[in-house]
Design an enzyme around this catalytic site. Structure first.
Site, short mmCIF file in Angstrom:
data_model
loop_
_atom_site.label_atom_id
_atom_site.label_comp_id
_atom_site.label_asym_id
_atom_site.label_seq_id
_atom_site.Cartn_x
_atom_site.Cartn_y
_atom_site.Cartn_z
N GLY A 66 0.80 -1.21 0.00
CA GLY A 66 0.00 0.00 0.00
C GLY A 66 0.84 1.26 0.00
N SER A 67 0.47 2.20 0.86
CA SER A 67 0.93 3.57 0.77
C SER A 67 2.41 3.75 1.07
CB SER A 67 0.12 4.45 1.72
OG SER A 67 0.60 5.76 1.73
#
Length: 593
Positions: A66-67
């Site tokens: 993810g981020s």
């Protein structure tokens, strides 16, 4: 009494010692959107560790995912005392490693990060207690009673690695001839290059900074320290969405305890020479890179779009490494900067599909991201569907949420896969995943966590809305008004907002009752935009449908943009499955008539 411990030797990514009860999961974890930066609680409601607290535990996960802001969250946890005692990984992870390295530089606090490989990692399942010392890991059935304690001393910095070819500018930066900030930046760039196995650096033409998101006091202190050291970017640099609408946060009712430091963080990066762009979709700006251009972008959806759709070249850079590279103009020549590292490592075949709506692509991206893990996939079966740039944007954002891979290929669609054979190594048979409609239906239900709850807020613009999305929404809202008890809000960049205004798209949206918010994004928005009385949200974003339950603390309805508008008018989600996902009705048997 503890049994005789078993030992594992791995590769120390960050040296140090630590021990604690083992917190083990076979699924990667995004620290941004998945872990509360102030408490260390796992808030990703789709993750098997949901509700667990990391402080004092040895966290064993395959990798991050993810981020890119995961590095900032981990640095924040180290700063405030809620970090794990140690981090054990099945594969190296630059995002998490960088967060620890920056904590060493700014706060003189650290934790060991150990990479042990997939086989040894799987053997940890069921272990109760783990002790990490440098490159060594020992397991126990229960806490040992030998009185061992972790040391508070920081590990010695690594010695200079002369295997990396340095130019005159590199040496000048490293020697401090361009100031303290550039010197520290070059030191970190070289340290990461060593960890990644790079033997050379590459010039980059531009940067996009994700570290301007406020995760807590540590993120602001980091940026202000760089400004104090005289930081100035060497390449054109844009800024990601920040944590507030900088021009209107007071008007929107944001608590000054968030608004003031979040706005100050944006100011600090602009003081280093970055452009006041404040968007998580820099590919919508005129400055978007061209195919083959070597860049340094952070923000996971932007990285995936740049590599996959634009054909530019960037890694999934962690927060803070992005600004360090912007300060030097130099990046490790590794990963997707190289032709060989952009090849597919997984083939994904889709089932026969009917007419598709815009909900298909974020759902598919979310599903394939989870299948791919850290592998770059080649998706086969969309040649006739011809997804739009908005569809690819939605696919990529959801893919980046559940995958650690920096890009994807879609056969016949994305530029490097117009001829799919060009993204596969000659003679290589890729592992194959065939997706059935039943699997997509399971993912649809996973993203639709709100059940039959009424819709109180429709959240659009994650990633930031494009001009064509504004055009489509204006068409859907023309001549209508939302339900008085339902809010509809759209996040976007300042540049696209002005383009939409000039094109005449805002008038029907304002008449409909929509709220327009710039500079920030749904992954950072809370009260009062999400009012205390909101029981559930609705979105067309696969990314926000995943993160929303943890970040906003509310369940989410996920559907197409048209369904979102209908829900804004009625206050309820229809619950209808899209036609491409709904099972076909059984054929009528004439004998039963």
């Amino acid at each position: 009494m503890a049994t005789t411990p078993s030992s594992i030797t791995g590769r120390s990514l960050v040296a140090g010692t630590g021990e604690g009860l083992l917190l083990y999961a076979e699924v990667g974890l995004s620290f941004w959107g998945g872990v509360d930066s102030s408490s260390g609680e796992v808030i990703d409601r789709h993750h098997p560790l949901s509700g667990e607290r990391l402080a004092g535990r040895v966290l064993a996960i395959p990798s991050g995912r993810g981020s890119c802001t995961g590095s900032s969250v981990l640095m924040e946890l180290i700063s405030n005392g809620h970090a794990p005692a140690a981090l054990v990984l099945a594969e190296p992870d630059e995002i998490l490693t960088l967060g620890v390295l920056v904590a060493q530089i700014i706060f003189q606090r650290s934790l060991p990060v150990l990479y042990i490989g997939r086989e040894a990692f799987a053997a940890l399942r069921g272990t109760a207690f783990v002790r990490v010392e440098g490159a060594s890991l020992r397991t126990f059935d229960q806490p040992p009673s030998d009185g061992w304690q972790a040391t508070d001393e920081l590990p010695e910095p690594p010695t200079d690695d002369h295997s990396i070819t340095l130019g005159d500018l590199d040496r000048a930066l490293l020697d401090g001839q361009h100031g303290k900030a550039a010197q520290v930046a070059m030191q970190v760039v070289l340290r990461m290059a060593q960890l990644q196995g790079a033997t050379a650096l590459v010039d980059v033409t531009q940067a996009h900074i994700d570290g301007c998101i406020y995760t807590g006091p540590a993120s602001l202190r980091f940026a202000q320290q760089l400004v104090h050291w005289g930081a100035a970017v060497r390449v054109p640099t844009t800024l990601n969405a920040i944590s507030v609408d900088q021009r209107r946060w007071r008007q929107l009712g944001i608590d000054p305890e968030l608004g003031e430091p979040a706005s100050a963080l944006g100011d600090a990066y602009m003081a280093m020479g970055a452009t006041q762009s404040f968007t998580c979709a820099p590919y919508l700006l005129d400055s978007a890179p061209k195919a083959g251009e070597q860049i340094v972008w952070a923000e996971s959806n932007a990285v995936v779009y740049a590599n996959s759709v634009l054909g530019a070249r960037t890694l999934k850079y962690p927060d803070y490494l992005d600004i360090f590279i912007a300060l030097t103009g130099r990046a490790p020549l590794i990963g997707c900067h190289l032709d060989a590292q952009r090849k597919a490592r997984l083939r994904v075949e889709l089932p026969a599909l009917g007419a598709l709506d815009d909900a298909f692509y974020p759902l598919l991206g979310h599903h394939i991201g989870a299948l791919a893990g850290s592998r770059i996939p080649l998706v086969v079966g969309l040649e006739r569907a011809r997804p739009s740039l908005d569809d690819l944007k939605a696919f990529g954002a959801a893919f980046a949420t559940t995958s650690a891979a920096p890009m994807f290929h879609i056969a016949g669609i994305t530029p490097e896969a117009l001829d799919p054979t060009q993204v596969v190594e000659p003679g290589e048979a890729l592992p194959l995943e065939r997706i059935g409609l039943d699997e997509l239906l399971a993912s649809w239900r996973e993203l639709n966590s709100a059940g039959n709850r009424p819709v109180d807020l429709v959240a659009l613009g994650n990633p930031h809305f494009s001009l064509s999305e504004f055009a489509r929404l204006a068409q859907l809202c023309q001549g209508r008004q939302k339900h008085p008890e339902v809010a509809l809000a759209i996040t976007c960049g300042r540049t696209v907002l002005e383009q939409a205004r000039q094109a005449g798209y805002l008038a029907p949206l304002e008449a409909f009752g929509a709220t327009l918010i710039t500079d920030t994004c749904w992954c950072m928005l809370g009260a009062p935009v999400i009012a205390p009385g909101v029981r559930s949200l609705m979105t067309n974003s696969g990314k926000y449908a995943h993160y929303g339950p943890g970040l906003a603390g509310r369940p989410v309805h996920f559907a197409s943009l048209a369904e979102c508008v209908e829900a804004a008018c009625s206050g309820t989600a229809s619950g209808r499955l899209p036609t491409w996902l709904a099972p076909a009705p059984p054929e009528e048997n004439p004998l039963d008539v």
